[in-house]
Design an enzyme around this catalytic site. Structure first.
Site, PDB file in Angstrom:
ATOM      1  N   GLY A 131      -0.236   5.335  -3.178  1.00  0.00           N
ATOM      2  CA  GLY A 131       1.096   4.724  -3.286  1.00  0.00           C
ATOM      3  C   GLY A 131       1.062   3.201  -2.787  1.00  0.00           C
ATOM      4  CB  ALA A 132      -1.830   1.189  -2.281  1.00  0.00           C
ATOM      5  N   GLY A 174       5.774  -1.597  -0.853  1.00  0.00           N
ATOM      6  CA  GLY A 174       6.190  -0.847   0.187  1.00  0.00           C
ATOM      7  C   GLY A 174       5.435  -0.598   1.229  1.00  0.00           C
ATOM      8  CB  ILE A 175       5.221   2.383   3.470  1.00  0.00           C
ATOM      9  CG1 ILE A 175       6.717   2.215   4.175  1.00  0.00           C
ATOM     10  CG2 ILE A 175       4.286   3.072   4.842  1.00  0.00           C
ATOM     11  CD1 ILE A 175       7.260   3.658   4.404  1.00  0.00           C
ATOM     12  N   GLY A 176       2.902   1.611   1.732  1.00  0.00           N
ATOM     13  CA  GLY A 176       1.594   1.787   1.306  1.00  0.00           C
ATOM     14  C   GLY A 176       0.725   0.203   1.176  1.00  0.00           C
ATOM     15  CB  SER A 189      11.473  10.867   4.585  1.00  0.00           C
ATOM     16  OG  SER A 189      12.883  10.584   4.779  1.00  0.00           O
ATOM     17  CE1 TYR A 206      11.611  10.105  -0.813  1.00  0.00           C
ATOM     18  CE2 TYR A 206      13.210  10.274   0.821  1.00  0.00           C
ATOM     19  CZ  TYR A 206      12.004   9.785   0.339  1.00  0.00           C
ATOM     20  OH  TYR A 206      11.184   9.162   1.419  1.00  0.00           O
TER      21      TYR A 206
END
Length: 341
Positions: free
Chosen positions: A15-16, A19-21, A144, A157
């Site tokens: 998931g790179a 965002g966070i990744g 989360s 989610y």
């Protein structure tokens, strides 16, 4: 349990592309780790690898849809093929539908589960054989605060994130039973300023937003890199996330009432957005391949995150300050008492 220093690690980040990744991959590479980055967006991965290499880091990329186990398994295999081993697996891939539950189709709900829960399960299944062969390592899953407390309009989610918490708890105990020193961490961010809200399928008629305040993705990356070196069970990112966790433990009914007040109107912007606007439920959205989202003006710092990453200095200082304050209060009361006798 001892984990390797970052500069000695081989890290796979799933998931790179955004965002966070994406921020986490850049940070690992900057600190000397060799990284393998994965996502569905080839263009996002290519631009990320180029950024890392321009900064002197080392990275390779592999496209994968985390809903497909064989594709996730290929990430781990390519990591070991390229670098000889796997030390840390970071799983950040997720998708969402933001809509009232009765407007979500069974197919949409299942797709969120397939990506945001089963994708994480697939990641652990793919990484574990290689971590076990090394005899140590870290599984770091981006969950989360919705794994602690669900929000309205995010039923699929929140279900996925509650599922992540369940399977990590079970896995953690199994590994301890086997005596295998693999750290299993759940990172639970509060509302983070990433393209998550740009990417989500929305049926609100407007662009969705998180309930502010926001925190910057770099704060989550700080937590990931910390837990890659320091075995940690759970890491809630953001003061508000810790507050929500505490309130949920104290009184779920109280949180119900709070969310009735703010949970609906505060997840809506005034920007119109159609249901058929680009979203990443089934396909990546290349124009969103960046670290930050659109809400930088709503971000704030988080004091407790620094304290969690510096427990000896941080919490000792807090305890010392509270101790001094308590002693001062007692001394004042004693002086007042002496004055009254």
């Amino acid at each position: 349990m001892q984990l390797k220093p970052i500069e000695q690690q081989v890290v796979a980040i799933v998931g790179a592309s955004s965002g966070i990744g994406r921020e986490t991959a850049r940070r690992f590479a900057k600190q000397g780790a060799r990284v393998v980055v994965s996502a569905r967006s080839r263009s996002g991965l290519d631009s990320l690898v180029a950024e890392i290499q321009q900064d002197g880091g080392e990275a390779i990329a592999i496209t994968a849809d985390v809903a497909e186990f064989e594709q996730v398994k290929a990430i781990a295999e390519k990591t070991v093929s390229a670098y000889g081993r796997l030390d840390t697996w970071v799983h950040a891939a997720a998708t969402a539908v933001i809509a009232p539950f009765d407007q979500v189709t069974p197919e949409e709900f299942k797709r969120v589960i397939d990506v945001s829960l089963m994708g994480q399960v697939h990641g652990a299944m793919a990484a574990l054989p290689h971590l076990k062969r090394e005899g140590k390592g870290a599984l770091i899953h981006i969950s989360s605060v919705e794994g602690v407390r669900a929000l309205p309009l995010q039923s699929a989610y929140a279900s996925a994130k509650h599922g992540v918490e369940g399977f990590l708890e079970s896995l953690r105990v199994e590994l301890k039973h086997e005596g295998i020193p693999i750290s299993v961490t759940s990172i639970k961010p509060a509302v983070i300023n990433t393209p998550f809200y740009n990417n989500a399928l929305t049926k609100l008629g407007v662009k969705p937003t998180g309930v502010p305040p926001y925190y910057q993705p770099s704060l989550v990356a700080d937590a990931v890199l910390y837990t890659a070196e320091h075995p940690t069970r759970d890491f809630i990112v953001g003061d508000v996330g810790k507050l929500l966790d505490g309130l949920q433990r104290l009184s779920p009914a109280l949180v119900d009432h709070l969310l009735l007040l703010i949970g609906f109107q505060f997840q809506r912007t005034h920007e119109l957005k159609a249901e058929n606007s680009p979203n990443n439920l089934y396909e990546p959205v290349p124009e969103h391949d960046r670290v930050e989202g659109d809400f930088s003006h709503l971000t704030i710092p988080s004091v407790t995150d620094w304290l969690d990453r510096n427990p000896i200095l941080g919490w000792s200082a807090v305890a010392g300050t509270l101790g001094v304050a308590l002693l001062a209060t007692l001394a004042t009361q004693a002086l007042k008492g002496n004055g009254n006798t």
